[in-house]
Design a protein around this motif. Structure first.
Motif, mmCIF file in Angstrom:
data_model
loop_
_atom_site.group_PDB
_atom_site.id
_atom_site.type_symbol
_atom_site.label_atom_id
_atom_site.label_comp_id
_atom_site.label_asym_id
_atom_site.label_seq_id
_atom_site.Cartn_x
_atom_site.Cartn_y
_atom_site.Cartn_z
ATOM 1 N N ASN A 24 0.830 -1.203 0.000
ATOM 2 C CA ASN A 24 0.000 0.000 0.000
ATOM 3 C C ASN A 24 0.867 1.257 0.000
ATOM 4 O O ASN A 24 1.062 1.891 1.038
ATOM 5 C CB ASN A 24 -0.945 -0.019 1.202
ATOM 6 N N TYR A 25 1.424 1.588 -1.150
ATOM 7 C CA TYR A 25 2.247 2.780 -1.346
ATOM 8 C C TYR A 25 2.253 3.106 -2.834
ATOM 9 O O TYR A 25 1.740 2.344 -3.640
ATOM 10 C CB TYR A 25 3.689 2.550 -0.846
ATOM 11 N N VAL A 26 2.843 4.235 -3.181
ATOM 12 C CA VAL A 26 3.028 4.565 -4.593
ATOM 13 C C VAL A 26 4.519 4.534 -4.900
ATOM 14 O O VAL A 26 5.336 4.851 -4.035
ATOM 15 C CB VAL A 26 2.416 5.944 -4.958
ATOM 16 N N PRO A 27 4.911 4.161 -6.119
ATOM 17 C CA PRO A 27 6.329 4.085 -6.455
ATOM 18 C C PRO A 27 7.014 5.453 -6.462
ATOM 19 O O PRO A 27 8.197 5.556 -6.169
ATOM 20 C CB PRO A 27 6.361 3.460 -7.847
ATOM 21 N N THR A 28 6.260 6.493 -6.823
ATOM 22 C CA THR A 28 6.803 7.851 -6.862
ATOM 23 C C THR A 28 5.742 8.816 -6.353
ATOM 24 O O THR A 28 4.539 8.560 -6.483
ATOM 25 C CB THR A 28 7.191 8.262 -8.296
ATOM 26 N N LYS A 29 6.204 9.925 -5.789
ATOM 27 C CA LYS A 29 5.291 10.963 -5.303
ATOM 28 C C LYS A 29 5.915 12.312 -5.632
ATOM 29 O O LYS A 29 7.009 12.629 -5.166
ATOM 30 C CB LYS A 29 5.100 10.824 -3.790
ATOM 31 N N THR A 30 5.214 13.086 -6.465
ATOM 32 C CA THR A 30 5.713 14.403 -6.855
ATOM 33 C C THR A 30 5.112 15.460 -5.949
ATOM 34 O O THR A 30 3.894 15.512 -5.765
ATOM 35 C CB THR A 30 5.356 14.696 -8.329
ATOM 36 N N SER A 38 10.048 5.778 -3.992
ATOM 37 C CA SER A 38 10.026 4.731 -2.967
ATOM 38 C C SER A 38 11.175 3.762 -3.193
ATOM 39 O O SER A 38 11.736 3.677 -4.295
ATOM 40 C CB SER A 38 8.704 3.961 -3.042
ATOM 41 N N GLY A 39 11.489 2.998 -2.158
ATOM 42 C CA GLY A 39 12.533 2.001 -2.281
ATOM 43 C C GLY A 39 12.238 1.005 -3.381
ATOM 44 O O GLY A 39 11.132 0.492 -3.490
ATOM 45 N N HIS A 40 13.224 0.786 -4.228
ATOM 46 C CA HIS A 40 13.152 -0.189 -5.316
ATOM 47 C C HIS A 40 14.220 -1.248 -5.093
ATOM 48 O O HIS A 40 15.257 -0.977 -4.476
ATOM 49 C CB HIS A 40 13.388 0.496 -6.663
ATOM 50 N N GLY A 41 13.973 -2.433 -5.634
ATOM 51 C CA GLY A 41 14.921 -3.525 -5.484
ATOM 52 C C GLY A 41 15.431 -4.036 -6.820
ATOM 53 O O GLY A 41 15.013 -3.570 -7.884
ATOM 54 N N PRO A 42 16.327 -5.025 -6.755
ATOM 55 C CA PRO A 42 16.934 -5.594 -7.968
ATOM 56 C C PRO A 42 16.032 -6.657 -8.590
ATOM 57 O O PRO A 42 16.275 -7.859 -8.479
ATOM 58 C CB PRO A 42 18.241 -6.182 -7.446
ATOM 59 N N LEU A 43 14.974 -6.176 -9.241
ATOM 60 C CA LEU A 43 14.009 -7.094 -9.832
ATOM 61 C C LEU A 43 14.214 -7.222 -11.329
ATOM 62 O O LEU A 43 14.538 -6.246 -12.005
ATOM 63 C CB LEU A 43 12.584 -6.616 -9.549
#
Length: 156
Positions: A24-30, A38-43
């Motif tokens: 329950n979050y958004v990947p980016t927030k302007t 937001s935190g991203h991983g090695p996917l």
């Protein structure tokens, strides 16, 4: 094709598809002229984890740098989805690089160079240089080896 897209092509890099969010979050927030990533991983492009484990136990420093590079490509994909054009990025302000580490591993800052080097290669030193923290963690979500957050200033 914009300047950043041309540079990615010159470097032989392709942005992965935007990955689905995992909670329950958004990947980016302007907010104004800042984008908080937001935190991203090695996917991998299919959403599977490419690097799962600890630096200093399961992975070498070079593998950790490659993981950080992959995370950064995923961040650029999220920024592209948010902005519609990576040329809107004025500068990278700050990175927080979290490295799942063995207890005696002390080279988190070297792992973080994988992300920093990619950003300066793509955006140049003026736009790609940033403040940065690199910290060791006992655990990260899904066992990922590296997680990165970013703050980016854009043309509003």
């Amino acid at each position: 094709m914009g300047q950043v897209s041309r540079r990615l092509e010159e470097l032989g890099l392709t942005l992965p598809p935007l990955l689905p969010k995992l909670a329950n979050y958004v990947p980016t927030k302007t907010v104004g002229d800042l984008v908080f990533v937001s935190g991203h991983g090695p996917l991998n492009p299919d959403g599977s984890v490419k690097y799962r484990g600890r630096l200093g136990a399961d992975f070498t420093i070079d593998e950790g740098k490659e993981a950080a590079r992959l995370v950064t490509l995923n961040i650029l994909s999220a920024l592209n989805a948010e902005l519609g054009d990576l040329d809107r990025i004025r500068e990278f302000v700050k990175l927080l690089v979290m490295v799942q580490s063995a207890p005696d591993f002390q080279e988190q800052h070297v792992v973080a160079e994988g992300a920093s080097d990619l950003l300066t290669d793509v955006f140049g030193s003026e736009r790609g240089s940033h403040a940065r923290s690199a910290v060791g963690m006992m655990a990260l979500p899904f066992g990922i080896a590296v997680e990165i957050e970013a703050v980016v200033r854009i043309d509003a």
